[in-house]
Write an enzyme that holds these catalytic residues in place. Sequence first.
Site, PDB file in Angstrom:
ATOM      1  CE  LYS A  11      45.292  49.350  34.730  1.00  0.00           C
ATOM      2  NZ  LYS A  11      44.677  50.802  34.279  1.00  0.00           N
ATOM      3  CD  GLU A 165      37.708  48.806  33.187  1.00  0.00           C
ATOM      4  OE1 GLU A 165      38.139  48.265  34.356  1.00  0.00           O
ATOM      5  OE2 GLU A 165      38.322  48.948  32.254  1.00  0.00           O
ATOM      6  N   GLY A 171      42.285  54.223  37.278  1.00  0.00           N
ATOM      7  CA  GLY A 171      43.682  54.793  37.731  1.00  0.00           C
ATOM      8  C   GLY A 171      43.714  56.181  38.282  1.00  0.00           C
TER       9      GLY A 171
HETATM   10  C1  PEP Z   1      41.603  48.705  34.843  1.00  0.00           C
HETATM   11  O1  PEP Z   1      42.715  48.600  34.560  1.00  0.00           O
HETATM   12  O2  PEP Z   1      40.680  48.369  34.228  1.00  0.00           O
HETATM   13  C2  PEP Z   1      41.261  49.743  35.836  1.00  0.00           C
HETATM   14  C3  PEP Z   1      39.794  49.730  36.302  1.00  0.00           C
HETATM   15  O3  PEP Z   1      42.048  50.221  36.587  1.00  0.00           O
HETATM   16  P1  PEP Z   1      42.139  50.830  38.160  1.00  0.00           P
HETATM   17  O4  PEP Z   1      41.215  49.909  39.124  1.00  0.00           O
HETATM   18  O5  PEP Z   1      43.423  50.952  38.431  1.00  0.00           O
HETATM   19  O6  PEP Z   1      41.116  51.986  38.030  1.00  0.00           O
END
Ligand code: PEP
Length: 246
Positions: A11, A165, A171
Amino acid sequence: MRKQIIVGNWKMFKTNSQAVEFVKNVDSQLGSNENLIAGIAAPAVMLSDMTKVAKNLVVAAENCYFEKEGAFTGEISIPMLQDINVSYVVIGHSERRDIFGETDEMINAKVKALLAANMTPILCCGESLEIYEAGTTMDHVKKQLSDDLNGVSAEDMTKVVIAYEPIWAIGTGKVATPEIAQEVCKGIRDHIASLYSQDVADQVLIQYGGSVKPDNIKDILGQSDIDGALVGGASLVEESYLGLVK
Ligand code: PEP
């Protein structure tokens, strides 16, 4: 046998010097493994230096634009990425969709432009908490994928990596159970089979992403339709990253 693909998504974290240091340290401990693609998606400004020190790690971009060049202030083109040896690009992350207003139409143009340039899109999809609670996850994800893959040939489809996702798990520390993740990833594979063929669907790499950590990745990767993970927070610290890929 499908390969595994584990990609960190940094990110908007780290500076260029921190990124280079990380790649040097992690890469030397990784060794080569032909069954595993271990990568890091990082901000565009640090990709060039990262690729210079990466031997085993795949360096990926977090975004790109679909036009080759032009008056698109602030955007990064595919030829710019190719010139610095970047060949994987995360496309349609939920933060790009929600914060920066990326539409399925734009995401579709990016996927097609990357494939035309012989690059690998890591195409993100996933539902909000509201959709999850309404029980319409699969309808939502299928619609996203149908739109985002519109016009992609069967041959090109085998080169697309899908990252499922659930937004409610990104997060937040809330990880979808391996069973929920598997159910949706299987639904995605079935959807690809219906759009293309079972043979194509069987070749596509599907990642799960959402609060994946070294202590839960094994159970997630143990699921038959999950070929890897896209990992945010837990990819930022060297020891934790190594715990994910080793
Ligand atoms: C992402 O940024 O795609 C993600 C899955 O973040 P996290 O692993 O922090 O949940």
